[in-house]
Design a protein around this motif. Structure first.
Motif, PDB file in Angstrom:
ATOM      1  N   LEU A  10       0.835  -1.191   0.000  1.00  0.00           N
ATOM      2  CA  LEU A  10       0.000   0.000   0.000  1.00  0.00           C
ATOM      3  C   LEU A  10       0.878   1.251   0.000  1.00  0.00           C
ATOM      4  O   LEU A  10       2.047   1.191   0.396  1.00  0.00           O
ATOM      5  CB  LEU A  10      -0.903   0.011   1.236  1.00  0.00           C
ATOM      6  N   GLY A  77      -3.911  -0.439  -3.983  1.00  0.00           N
ATOM      7  CA  GLY A  77      -5.006   0.036  -3.148  1.00  0.00           C
ATOM      8  C   GLY A  77      -5.534   1.379  -3.564  1.00  0.00           C
ATOM      9  O   GLY A  77      -6.320   1.995  -2.854  1.00  0.00           O
ATOM     10  N   GLN A  78      -5.114   1.872  -4.759  1.00  0.00           N
ATOM     11  CA  GLN A  78      -5.553   3.195  -5.194  1.00  0.00           C
ATOM     12  C   GLN A  78      -6.461   3.139  -6.415  1.00  0.00           C
ATOM     13  O   GLN A  78      -6.801   4.160  -6.990  1.00  0.00           O
ATOM     14  CB  GLN A  78      -4.339   4.068  -5.523  1.00  0.00           C
ATOM     15  N   GLN A  81     -13.079   3.161  -7.422  1.00  0.00           N
ATOM     16  CA  GLN A  81     -14.166   2.267  -7.028  1.00  0.00           C
ATOM     17  C   GLN A  81     -14.827   1.665  -8.268  1.00  0.00           C
ATOM     18  O   GLN A  81     -15.218   0.500  -8.282  1.00  0.00           O
ATOM     19  CB  GLN A  81     -15.209   3.032  -6.198  1.00  0.00           C
ATOM     20  N   HIS A 118      -1.774   6.737   7.019  1.00  0.00           N
ATOM     21  CA  HIS A 118      -2.065   5.416   6.440  1.00  0.00           C
ATOM     22  C   HIS A 118      -3.291   5.551   5.563  1.00  0.00           C
ATOM     23  O   HIS A 118      -4.250   6.244   5.910  1.00  0.00           O
ATOM     24  CB  HIS A 118      -2.315   4.399   7.557  1.00  0.00           C
ATOM     25  N   ILE A 119      -3.272   4.881   4.413  1.00  0.00           N
ATOM     26  CA  ILE A 119      -4.376   4.973   3.462  1.00  0.00           C
ATOM     27  C   ILE A 119      -5.701   4.550   4.087  1.00  0.00           C
ATOM     28  O   ILE A 119      -6.768   5.034   3.721  1.00  0.00           O
ATOM     29  CB  ILE A 119      -4.062   4.131   2.198  1.00  0.00           C
ATOM     30  N   ASN A 120      -5.652   3.639   5.079  1.00  0.00           N
ATOM     31  CA  ASN A 120      -6.872   3.174   5.751  1.00  0.00           C
ATOM     32  C   ASN A 120      -7.072   3.807   7.122  1.00  0.00           C
ATOM     33  O   ASN A 120      -7.924   3.373   7.894  1.00  0.00           O
ATOM     34  CB  ASN A 120      -6.851   1.648   5.887  1.00  0.00           C
ATOM     35  N   GLU A 121      -6.235   4.800   7.445  1.00  0.00           N
ATOM     36  CA  GLU A 121      -6.364   5.635   8.649  1.00  0.00           C
ATOM     37  C   GLU A 121      -6.096   4.902   9.954  1.00  0.00           C
ATOM     38  O   GLU A 121      -6.299   5.464  11.021  1.00  0.00           O
ATOM     39  CB  GLU A 121      -7.754   6.290   8.701  1.00  0.00           C
ATOM     40  N   SER A 122      -5.681   3.650   9.895  1.00  0.00           N
ATOM     41  CA  SER A 122      -5.314   2.917  11.101  1.00  0.00           C
ATOM     42  C   SER A 122      -4.312   1.833  10.716  1.00  0.00           C
ATOM     43  O   SER A 122      -4.189   1.476   9.539  1.00  0.00           O
ATOM     44  CB  SER A 122      -6.541   2.294  11.782  1.00  0.00           C
ATOM     45  N   ARG A 127      -5.189  -6.813   7.936  1.00  0.00           N
ATOM     46  CA  ARG A 127      -6.243  -6.220   7.098  1.00  0.00           C
ATOM     47  C   ARG A 127      -5.651  -5.745   5.772  1.00  0.00           C
ATOM     48  O   ARG A 127      -6.224  -5.950   4.695  1.00  0.00           O
ATOM     49  CB  ARG A 127      -6.896  -5.042   7.825  1.00  0.00           C
ATOM     50  N   ASP A 128      -4.487  -5.101   5.850  1.00  0.00           N
ATOM     51  CA  ASP A 128      -3.833  -4.613   4.635  1.00  0.00           C
ATOM     52  C   ASP A 128      -3.473  -5.767   3.704  1.00  0.00           C
ATOM     53  O   ASP A 128      -3.605  -5.659   2.480  1.00  0.00           O
ATOM     54  CB  ASP A 128      -2.570  -3.827   4.991  1.00  0.00           C
ATOM     55  N   SER A 131      -6.516  -6.857   1.883  1.00  0.00           N
ATOM     56  CA  SER A 131      -6.848  -5.886   0.839  1.00  0.00           C
ATOM     57  C   SER A 131      -5.963  -6.087  -0.391  1.00  0.00           C
ATOM     58  O   SER A 131      -6.443  -6.070  -1.532  1.00  0.00           O
ATOM     59  CB  SER A 131      -6.680  -4.466   1.387  1.00  0.00           C
TER      60      SER A 131
END
Length: 391
Positions: A10, A77-78, A81, A118-122, A127-128, A131
């Motif tokens: 990521l 991860g970018q 959608q 972090h791209i997922n804010e945590s 989890r990464d 993804s």
């Protein structure tokens, strides 16, 4: 040709910092879009402590270590959608950089830093990983569907070869749609033959590179050793970061992947220091080697690679072969003519040679042997190949 390892992860996971530590290439650090054609490429000499002692004996004109090529590609991860909903997966440009990689190094961030978002804010490395796996599977699904469309048209001719391929591709498609790895299916020779043509990303050998806080680097490596050895780990006493490391390490062990812990920022700093100073600091952390060296070692172990040596007044050199390779195959790494005209190999192990000090002494002691075509090359063998190529 150098072993190639694709580095993925990521954005802000530290993968480009790791690339710089590995290659000292000084690549700019920062997230960039998946659709970019940008990639950082660097070739690294594989550390081998056996080369210098041989050079001291032979005084060769040159010393040539074996090498590894690292390719650092855009942060995953970018994807938009819309692209995810269409199951388009990764861009063609991205795939062009890692499709032919021998293995993937998946960088997972475990450290917290308010200055590095972090791209997922945590922070959650498991989890990464899920993804990243999903994006790799969607990309593979897209490849399988394109091949299935072409093969289905060809199968209308009644050709049994294409009809069999359609059935295999449908199995692959069903598995990927359920987010299962194709390698988890029961695979026979027809499946393996087709997979060689598909270059699926989820089929590539992989290592997880945990980018950890400098303060817990030693403890993280101790935990990885324990999990690898099958020892129990009491998670109740561990910090949140160490718990995340344990979770990824256990998964790696279950699926037969490799895992290493590094601090990419520390590695980048140490790579700029004199070797002696860097080694002294590493020892203060209880670590014998740079993380960059450990990543290379893990890559060799992951791909079942070993190193054999050639030595003489012209050159002392390391060569890479797959574990289990026989003497003619190893000879072919030097030149195809040597493999084609292979007669025999004169072999002595490095440890025996150093003890003897010369080929003449090794012969006299009986540790230099003549081996034929069925000899399986060992890591650390010093080999001289006899061959004859007729007209």
């Amino acid at each position: 040709m150098a072993l190639t390892i694709g580095i993925i992860g990521l954005p802000q996971s530290g993968k480009t910092s790791l690339f710089n530590a590995l290659t000292q290439a000084g690549a700019p650090i920062g997230g960039y879009a998946t659709s970019t054609v940008q990639a950082n490429v660097g070739v690294v000499q594989v550390p081998d402590a056996r080369l210098q002692p041989l050079a001291d004996i032979f005084q060769p004109k040159k010393i040539t270590p074996t090498t590894v090529e690292f390719v650092d590609v855009a942060g995953m991860g970018q994807a938009s959608q819309a692209a995810k909903e269409k199951k388009e997966g990764l861009s063609a440009e991205f795939l062009g950089h890692i499709r032919n990689a021998d293995a993937l190094a998946i960088v997972l961030r475990t450290f917290a830093n308010d200055n590095v978002t972090h791209i997922n804010e945590s922070i959650d490395p498991y989890r990464d990983l899920e993804s990243l796996n999903a994006e790799l599977m969607i990309t593979d699904l897209s490849s399988v569907e394109r091949r299935l469309e072409r093969t289905s048209r060809a199968a209308k001719s009644g050709d049994k070869k294409y009809q069999q391929e359609v059935e295999i591709l449908k199995r692959f498609k069903d598995a990927l749609e359920e987010f299962k790895l194709v390698k988890e299916l029961e695979l026979g020779q027809p499946e393996h033959t087709l997979l060689k043509e598909l270059f699926l990303l989820t089929m590539k050998p992989r290592m997880y590179v945990l980018n950890v806080s400098e303060s817990i680097l030693g403890e993280a490596n101790d935990l990885l050793d324990k999990i690898s050895a099958g020892e129990n780990v009491d998670e109740d006493t561990l910090s949140a970061e160490l718990k995340g490391i344990v979770k990824v390490a256990r998964r790696a062990k279950e699926e037969g992947s490799e895992v290493a812990a590094v601090s990419a920022s520390l590695e980048a700093e140490l790579s700029e220091l004199p070797e002696e100073d860097a080694q002294e600091y590493l020892e203060s952390l209880g670590l014998p080697k740079l993380g960059a060296d450990r990543v290379i070692q893990v890559g060799y172990r992951l791909l079942n690679l070993i190193t054999f040596l050639t030595a003489g007044e012209d050159e002392v050199r390391a060569w890479t072969v797959t574990q289990g390779a026989k003497a003619p195959e190893a000879a072919g790494k030097i030149h195809s003519d040597i493999e084609r005209g292979f007669i025999r190999a004169e072999v002595v192990h490095f440890n025996d040679f150093i003890e003897c000090g010369s080929f003449a002494a090794a012969t006299k002691k009986g540790v230099l042997r003549l081996e034929g075509k069925e000899y399986v090359v060992k890591d650390g063998d010093i080999a001289h190949f006899r061959f004859n190529v007729g007209k």
